[in-house]
Scaffold this motif. Structure first.
Motif, mmCIF file in Angstrom:
data_model
loop_
_atom_site.group_PDB
_atom_site.id
_atom_site.type_symbol
_atom_site.label_atom_id
_atom_site.label_comp_id
_atom_site.label_asym_id
_atom_site.label_seq_id
_atom_site.Cartn_x
_atom_site.Cartn_y
_atom_site.Cartn_z
ATOM 1 N N UNK A 1 22.400 -28.591 -36.963
ATOM 2 C CA UNK A 1 23.041 -28.894 -35.718
ATOM 3 C C UNK A 1 24.493 -28.593 -35.772
ATOM 4 N N UNK A 2 25.147 -28.406 -36.899
ATOM 5 C CA UNK A 2 26.500 -28.090 -36.970
ATOM 6 C C UNK A 2 26.652 -26.664 -36.907
ATOM 7 N N UNK A 3 25.809 -26.060 -37.224
ATOM 8 C CA UNK A 3 26.269 -24.285 -37.364
ATOM 9 C C UNK A 3 25.791 -23.541 -36.060
ATOM 10 N N UNK A 4 24.675 -24.238 -35.254
ATOM 11 C CA UNK A 4 24.021 -23.941 -34.267
ATOM 12 C C UNK A 4 24.875 -24.328 -32.696
ATOM 13 N N UNK A 5 24.936 -23.416 -32.022
ATOM 14 C CA UNK A 5 25.644 -23.698 -30.642
ATOM 15 C C UNK A 5 24.561 -24.284 -29.571
ATOM 16 N N UNK A 6 23.379 -23.772 -29.786
ATOM 17 C CA UNK A 6 22.545 -23.673 -28.566
ATOM 18 C C UNK A 6 21.189 -24.445 -29.091
ATOM 19 N N UNK B 1 21.417 -19.888 -32.518
ATOM 20 C CA UNK B 1 20.290 -20.851 -33.088
ATOM 21 C C UNK B 1 20.123 -20.812 -34.553
ATOM 22 N N UNK B 2 19.437 -22.101 -34.793
ATOM 23 C CA UNK B 2 19.222 -22.098 -36.244
ATOM 24 C C UNK B 2 17.628 -22.273 -36.174
ATOM 25 N N UNK B 3 17.039 -21.422 -37.072
ATOM 26 C CA UNK B 3 15.564 -21.338 -37.295
ATOM 27 C C UNK B 3 14.931 -21.632 -38.696
ATOM 28 N N UNK B 4 14.113 -22.303 -38.884
ATOM 29 C CA UNK B 4 13.391 -22.843 -40.161
ATOM 30 C C UNK B 4 11.778 -22.610 -39.991
ATOM 31 N N UNK B 5 11.371 -21.663 -40.653
ATOM 32 C CA UNK B 5 9.859 -21.408 -40.365
ATOM 33 C C UNK B 5 9.108 -21.844 -41.710
ATOM 34 N N UNK B 6 8.252 -22.894 -41.771
ATOM 35 C CA UNK B 6 7.564 -23.272 -43.009
ATOM 36 C C UNK B 6 8.373 -23.532 -43.993
ATOM 37 N N UNK B 7 9.513 -24.369 -44.047
ATOM 38 C CA UNK B 7 10.058 -24.246 -44.944
ATOM 39 C C UNK B 7 10.920 -25.892 -45.330
#
Length: 247
Positions: free
Chosen positions: A109-114, A88-94
């Protein structure tokens, strides 16, 4: 100089993770084993599954706990990871600080599988927050300029986005922009405002008149009379939300 090299030096004093917001972010992430935390800052809301934190500001990285995940100076638009490297890729208030939102989402989308997850806000709802609406129109203009529309995020993610509102508790311990909706006196504290990018990136002189009126309205009780419905509320939907998609 990265924005938070300039405004982030006291960040950890005013921006601690609130456990209820953290729970909402964990729920949005779901059952994943590895996470890249993008725009990770000082590490608030960083899940234990994080394998890499990406942050453009060295000042922010230097405030991370000693036992936090490894961090690199990098940006969302060029993540230093291989394709499908994490669950997963997470982006919090950024996302509102990214120079190219489309490129950043493409990298997620490129680096995260799920899973790809944002914690962000509906600009239209935050614009109606009493502080911006009634006292600080210059900050409202800053927010409108910075904010990324939820519809645009969903379009770029290219899938059916699951959007969940995240009400802000009245005693929220994280000092983001609308955290003090029931504690108006906090907005008179310059250090508190310094931890909120919407105010830190607005010309200080443009805030003076509104802050002076707010101070007077708190002193006279006018604010409490005008916002009597808020004084008894335990939480408030100010427009914050998680946006998540399965990839």
């Amino acid at each position: 100089m990265a924005l938070y090299d300039r405004i982030g030096r006291s960040y950890r004093r005013t921006r601690q993770a609130d456990p209820r917001v953290a729970a909402a972010i964990r729920d949005a992430l779901g059952d994943v084993d590895s996470v890249v935390n993008i725009g990770a800052g000082a590490g608030a809301y960083e899940p234990p599954q994080t394998v890499l934190a990406v942050e453009p500001s060295r000042v922010m990285i230097d405030q991370r706990p000693a036992d936090a995940a490894p961090a690199v100076v990098a940006v969302a638009e060029a993540l230093p990871l291989a394709d499908d490297a994490v669950d997963a890729a997470l982006a919090v208030l950024t996302v509102h600080h990214w120079s190219d939102v489309a490129a950043g989402v493409a990298e997620m989308r490129r680096v995260a599988r799920r899973r790809a997850v944002f914690f962000t806000w509906w600009p239209e709802r935050v614009a109606d927050f009493w502080l911006l609406r009634d006292y600080l129109p210059a900050a409202a203009k800053t927010d409108a300029r910075l904010a990324v529309r939820i519809e645009e995020l969903a379009r770029l993610l290219g899938a059916d986005a699951e959007i969940r509102s995240v009400p802000v508790p009245h005693d929220c311990v994280d000092g983001f922009a609308a955290a003090f909706w029931r504690r108006p006196e906090a907005y008179l504290d310059a250090e508190v405002r310094a931890g909120m990018s919407v105010f830190a990136t607005t010309e200080p002189a443009a805030l003076e008149e509104g802050l002076s009126r707010l101070a007077d309205d708190i002193r006279t009780g006018a604010w409490h009379r005008a916002n009597a419905d808020l004084v008894q509320a335990d939480s408030l939907d100010v427009g914050y939300c998680t946006v998540a998609v399965d990839l």
